[in-house]
Design a protein around this motif. Structure first.
Motif, PDB file in Angstrom:
ATOM      1  N   ASN A 101       0.922  -1.265  -0.060  1.00 57.34           N
ATOM      2  CA  ASN A 101      -0.037   0.107   0.027  1.00 57.34           C
ATOM      3  C   ASN A 101       0.814   1.358   0.222  1.00 57.34           C
ATOM      4  N   TYR A 102       0.427   2.229  -0.828  1.00 59.42           N
ATOM      5  CA  TYR A 102       1.282   3.501  -1.032  1.00 59.42           C
ATOM      6  C   TYR A 102       0.256   4.629  -0.717  1.00 59.42           C
ATOM      7  N   SER A 103       0.339   5.243   0.091  1.00 62.37           N
ATOM      8  CA  SER A 103      -0.509   6.494   0.431  1.00 62.37           C
ATOM      9  C   SER A 103       0.207   7.819  -0.169  1.00 62.37           C
ATOM     10  N   GLU A 104       0.157   8.224  -1.605  1.00 63.25           N
ATOM     11  CA  GLU A 104       0.921   9.100  -2.291  1.00 63.25           C
ATOM     12  C   GLU A 104       0.263   9.577  -3.516  1.00 63.25           C
ATOM     13  N   SER A 105       0.368  10.748  -3.915  1.00 64.18           N
ATOM     14  CA  SER A 105       0.148  11.107  -5.294  1.00 64.18           C
ATOM     15  C   SER A 105       1.374  11.290  -5.884  1.00 64.18           C
ATOM     16  N   VAL A 106       1.416  10.867  -7.141  1.00 63.73           N
ATOM     17  CA  VAL A 106       2.870  10.440  -7.778  1.00 63.73           C
ATOM     18  C   VAL A 106       2.586  11.636  -9.294  1.00 63.73           C
ATOM     19  N   ILE A 120       7.079   2.501 -15.316  1.00 65.08           N
ATOM     20  CA  ILE A 120       6.699   2.528 -13.987  1.00 65.08           C
ATOM     21  C   ILE A 120       5.846   1.611 -13.759  1.00 65.08           C
ATOM     22  N   ALA A 121       6.240   0.349 -13.195  1.00 60.56           N
ATOM     23  CA  ALA A 121       4.971  -0.742 -13.086  1.00 60.56           C
ATOM     24  C   ALA A 121       5.080  -1.588 -11.796  1.00 60.56           C
ATOM     25  N   SER A 122       3.736  -1.627 -11.369  1.00 60.37           N
ATOM     26  CA  SER A 122       3.770  -2.794 -10.291  1.00 60.37           C
ATOM     27  C   SER A 122       4.175  -4.206 -10.758  1.00 60.37           C
ATOM     28  N   GLU A 123       5.006  -4.668  -9.739  1.00 60.95           N
ATOM     29  CA  GLU A 123       5.710  -6.001 -10.290  1.00 60.95           C
ATOM     30  C   GLU A 123       4.667  -6.952 -10.508  1.00 60.95           C
ATOM     31  N   THR A 124       3.424  -6.922  -9.953  1.00 61.41           N
ATOM     32  CA  THR A 124       2.423  -7.786 -10.315  1.00 61.41           C
ATOM     33  C   THR A 124       1.254  -7.129 -10.463  1.00 61.41           C
ATOM     34  N   ARG A 125       0.323  -7.521 -11.320  1.00 61.16           N
ATOM     35  CA  ARG A 125      -0.933  -6.651 -11.671  1.00 61.16           C
ATOM     36  C   ARG A 125      -1.790  -6.417 -10.565  1.00 61.16           C
ATOM     37  N   TRP A 126      -2.037  -5.124 -10.154  1.00 58.53           N
ATOM     38  CA  TRP A 126      -2.725  -4.495  -9.331  1.00 58.53           C
ATOM     39  C   TRP A 126      -2.064  -4.801  -7.614  1.00 58.53           C
ATOM     40  N   GLY A 127      -0.984  -5.294  -7.650  1.00 59.69           N
ATOM     41  CA  GLY A 127      -0.344  -5.642  -6.153  1.00 59.69           C
ATOM     42  C   GLY A 127       0.063  -4.290  -5.536  1.00 59.69           C
ATOM     43  N   ALA A 128       0.704  -3.480  -6.317  1.00 62.97           N
ATOM     44  CA  ALA A 128       0.861  -2.064  -5.909  1.00 62.97           C
ATOM     45  C   ALA A 128      -0.371  -1.015  -5.758  1.00 62.97           C
ATOM     46  N   ARG A 129      -0.872  -0.816  -4.810  1.00 63.32           N
ATOM     47  CA  ARG A 129      -2.139  -0.202  -4.456  1.00 63.32           C
ATOM     48  C   ARG A 129      -1.822   1.297  -3.939  1.00 63.32           C
ATOM     49  N   LEU A 130      -2.179   2.280  -4.815  1.00 59.98           N
ATOM     50  CA  LEU A 130      -1.947   3.578  -4.568  1.00 59.98           C
ATOM     51  C   LEU A 130      -3.091   4.514  -4.309  1.00 59.98           C
ATOM     52  N   ASN A 131      -3.127   4.879  -3.062  1.00 63.52           N
ATOM     53  CA  ASN A 131      -4.134   5.668  -2.832  1.00 63.52           C
ATOM     54  C   ASN A 131      -3.830   7.161  -2.488  1.00 63.52           C
ATOM     55  N   ALA A 132      -4.390   7.992  -3.343  1.00 59.90           N
ATOM     56  CA  ALA A 132      -3.993   9.427  -3.334  1.00 59.90           C
ATOM     57  C   ALA A 132      -5.157  10.233  -2.686  1.00 59.90           C
ATOM     58  N   GLN A 133      -5.620   9.754  -1.552  1.00 58.09           N
ATOM     59  CA  GLN A 133      -6.631  10.669  -1.051  1.00 58.09           C
ATOM     60  C   GLN A 133      -6.136  11.985  -0.808  1.00 58.09           C
ATOM     61  N   GLY A 134      -7.300  13.228  -1.020  1.00 56.79           N
ATOM     62  CA  GLY A 134      -6.955  14.454  -0.860  1.00 56.79           C
ATOM     63  C   GLY A 134      -6.115  14.967  -2.034  1.00 56.79           C
TER      64      GLY A 134
END
Length: 392
Positions: A101-106, A120-134
């Motif tokens: 889980n990564y709580s950031e905006s990129v 720029i890739a998640s090593e597995t499909r949908w394994g890297a979960r980015l929450n850009a809340q706010g």
């Protein structure tokens, strides 16, 4: 001769092994079937990769949970945040983001080149979960020749993934829970927003629940938005967007839209149009083919400033109005139930085609991608199937 599907018969020699052991075997087999059934094309196994699509093998760096931005970015000593890591990338580099889980905006400001793209890739499909809340954007790409692959993106208030520059590619991502306001800015799950974001490729993404669905439809909030010329939009599954599932506006022209599934959106399934900041372009020379559009107020439509476009071998079903075209006509279109394995309007179903589907082998080969939504080979029979999932 093409083999579409094989059926195997299991024969249990109960007299030889005994009824007790035969029943035990069946219990194990049933348990395996139940366990496997929880994984569907919209909810793949967490270790899923990309099938025929391979990540490049250039200089490779890593981000991972428990990492530190003081590390060297190796797999053994990964960086901690994606935002930090992307600033280090150069043409030809690959950034692999490990599951977590990564709580950031990129924001991506670096650029690759035509021969040395940045990945720029998640090593597995949908394994890297980015929450850009706010934040306005989940992944905000300002450079060009950049590939964004396999992320889960949620929480942003305007767009999940957005491109402002040309020649970027967004593949195999899962974008949902984006909450734009219905104002002059609007927003989208995946957004090629500006007229200079030309030649954007949007392939094999799952996009859903975009906008406040309790507040009625809004023509400025969409699943996938293309505002620039010469885009490619293929193999995507889009549902429950407040506006259109897929739409074009501004300077969109000569866009390829094939093999998408768009259903249960609040305003419409797929629209082709241009207006406002057009830079002299109009919505013409589109290829809209091999799509399935189901259960929307509008199915497939042309809007505002359009020229002649090609609508070929699309299937529309159970839309309040299946077709609204201004300057073009549909060719070889189907208006019948696509017969998914288990259609559900809320996205919880199984959207693979049943063996008796009228959409099997009904596509045109022109501009067909080499793989489908899951990364499997696109053509398994005499012609490609309609929609994002090729029957195995």
């Amino acid at each position: 001769m093409f083999m579409r599907k094989r059926t195997f018969t299991l024969w249990l020699p109960a007299r030889q092994i005994g009824l007790k052991w035969a029943m035990a075997f069946l219990v194990i087999l049933l348990a395996a079937c139940i366990t496997g059934s929880q994984y569907t094309p919209l909810h793949p196994r967490p270790d899923t990769t990309y099938g025929l699509f391979s990540l490049p093998s250039g200089p490779t760096y890593y981000v991972g949970p428990g990492g530190s931005n003081a590390n060297d970015g190796s797999r053994q000593r990964p960086w901690a945040t994606i935002s930090f890591a992307v600033q280090k990338l150069k043409p030809g580099d690959v950034l692999r983001v490990l599951p977590g889980n990564y709580s950031e905006s990129v924001q991506v400001t670096v650029s690759g080149t035509a021969s040395q793209r940045i990945t720029i890739a998640s090593e597995t499909r949908w394994g890297a979960r980015l929450n850009a809340q706010g934040a306005l954007f989940g992944i905000d790409v300002r450079g060009s020749y950049v590939d964004i692959v396999g992320f889960e993106v949620t929480g942003a208030s305007n767009s999940g993934i957005i491109s402002w520059a040309p020649y970027n590619r967004f593949l195999f991502n899962h974008v949902y829970g984006i909450r734009p306001q219905c104002d002059t800015n609007g927003g989208a799950g995946i957004n090629a927003s500006q007229p200079n974001a030309n030649n954007t490729t949007i392939v094999s993404n799952l996009v859903h629940d975009i906008g406040d669905l309790s507040a009625g439809s809004c023509t400025r909030i969409h699943g996938i938005y293309q505002g620039s010329p010469k885009g490619i939009i293929q193999n995507n599954i889009i549902y429950r967007a407040r506006g259109f599932g897929i739409t074009t506006w501004q300077a969109a022209s000569a866009v390829v839209m094939t093999h998408n599934l768009s259903f249960s959106n609040l305003y419409g399934g797929i629209s082709v149009g241009s207006g406002e900041n057009t830079l002299g372009y109009k919505a013409e020379n589109f290829l809209v083919a091999n799509n399935i559009v189901v259960g929307n107020p509008r199915g497939i439509s042309e809007e505002n400033n359009t020229g002649v476009n090609r609508f070929v071998n699309n299937l529309t079903w159970n839309n309040a109005t299946n077709w609204v075209l201004l300057t073009s006509s549909q060719q070889s279109s189907l208006n019948e139930d696509p017969r998914f394995i288990n259609f559900k309007a809320d996205g919880s179903g199984d959207y693979r085609l049943s063996n008796d589907s009228p959409a099997i082998d009904k596509g045109i080969r022109e501009a067909a991608p080499s793989f489908d939504f899951l990364g499997h080979p696109r053509i398994m029979g005499t012609a490609p199937d309609l929609g994002p999932l090729e029957i195995r």
